[in-house]
Design an enzyme around this catalytic site. Structure first.
Site, mmCIF file in Angstrom:
data_model
loop_
_atom_site.group_PDB
_atom_site.id
_atom_site.type_symbol
_atom_site.label_atom_id
_atom_site.label_comp_id
_atom_site.label_asym_id
_atom_site.label_seq_id
_atom_site.Cartn_x
_atom_site.Cartn_y
_atom_site.Cartn_z
ATOM 1 N N SER A 82 14.843 -9.613 -9.522
ATOM 2 C CA SER A 82 14.061 -10.903 -8.988
ATOM 3 C C SER A 82 14.725 -11.007 -7.434
ATOM 4 C CB SER A 82 14.103 -12.011 -9.828
ATOM 5 O OG SER A 82 13.787 -12.121 -11.017
ATOM 6 N N HIS B 42 0.824 -1.253 0.037
ATOM 7 C CA HIS B 42 0.089 -0.152 -0.118
ATOM 8 C C HIS B 42 0.924 0.988 -0.016
ATOM 9 C CE1 HIS B 42 0.972 -0.855 4.279
ATOM 10 N NE2 HIS B 42 0.724 0.625 4.463
#
Length: 212
Positions: free
Chosen positions: A170, A140
Site C-alpha cells: 500500500s 498510461h
C-alpha cells in the site's frame, strides 16, 4: 453477466468482491473456502457452502454458474485457477467495481479484482488474476503480468513493467519506466526509483533491497 457467481475463498478480498458483484447486479450463489470452521456461516446473507475443492459445488461452474477466485495468497490462487482451467474448462470472471476508472483502450485479462477508485490509464495492459486494491493508480502504458497485486493507494507511473506474481504494498510510488521483476516484493510506502530484480524484496525511500 447472466449467470450467478460462485466465489472461491471467503476471507480477504472475498467480502469486497461480493460488494462488487452486488453493485453490478450480479447474483452471488455462495462462497467456497478451505477452512471448514466457516462452513454454514454467511457473509451479508450469502452462505459459505463448503470446500473450494468440493466437486458437488464445482460441477455447477461453467454450466449454471461463473467463478471468481477471491484468494490473496498467490500460490493457492494459482492452484485454484489451474484447477478451474483443467477440471471445469473455464476462466474466472473479473470483479470490477463500478467506481473504478478504466481507460477505453486499457486491456484486461481474466479473473482480476479491481476495487473502487482504481484508475487504469490509456494503453495500460493488465494480465489475468491480478488484485488492485482501492485507489491504486496505474498510469498510461503500464504493463502488469499475471497474478500481480497492487496495494491501496499505490501509484504506478507511466511505462512501468511489473512481472508475474509481484507484490506492491500500500502507498507505494513507482517512478516512470521502472521494471519490477517476477515474484518481487515492494514494502508499503516505498518509493521505487530503479529496477527491482526477480524475487527481490525492497523497502524504503528510495527503495533498497532487504538483506536476508
Amino acid at each position: 453477466m447472466e449467470k450467478p457467481v460462485i466465489i472461491l475463498g471467503a476471507k480477504g478480498i472475498a467480502h469486497p468482491a461480493l460488494e462488487i458483484f452486488n453493485s453490478n447486479q450480479v447474483m452471488v450463489y455462495g462462497f467456497l473456502d478451505e477452512d471448514e470452521k466457516l462452513f454454514g456461516q454467511e457473509i451479508n446473507t450469502v452462505p459459505i457452502l463448503g470446500h473450494t475443492e468440493d466437486e458437488g459445488f464445482l460441477k455447477l461452474i461453467g454450466k449454471k454458474c461463473e467463478a471468481f477466485v477471491a484468494v490473496d495468497d498467490n500460490k493457492y490462487r494459482q492452484f485454484l485457477v489451474k484447477m478451474l482451467h483443467e477440471n471445469r474448462k473455464v476462466q474466472p470472471v473479473n470483479a470490477i467495481h463500478g467506481m473504478a476508472y478504466i481507460s477505453t483502450d486499457a486491456t484486461i485479462g481474466h479473473g482480476n479484482f479491481i476495487n473502487a477508485k482504481v484508475t487504469l490509464g490509456a494503453g495500460s495492459k493488465i494480465g489475468s488474476h491480478c488484485i488492485l486494491h482501492t485507489g491504486a493508480i496505474v498510469e498510461h502504458g503500464v504493463e502488469l503480468a499475471d497474478f500481480v497485486q497492487i496495494g491501496a493507494g499505490s501509484v504506478i507511473n507511466s511505462g512501468v513493467r511489473i512481472g508475474e506474481g509481484a507484490f506492491v504494498g500500500s502507498g507505494v510510488t513507482v517512478v516512470a519506466g521502472v521494471s519490477i521483476g517476477k515474484n518481487a516484493r515492494v514494502g508499503a510506502g516505498s518509493v521505487v526509483i530503479s529496477n527491482v530484480k526477480d524475487g527481490e524484496t525492497v523497502f524504503g525511500n528510495p527503495a533498497a533491497p532487504i538483506k536476508k
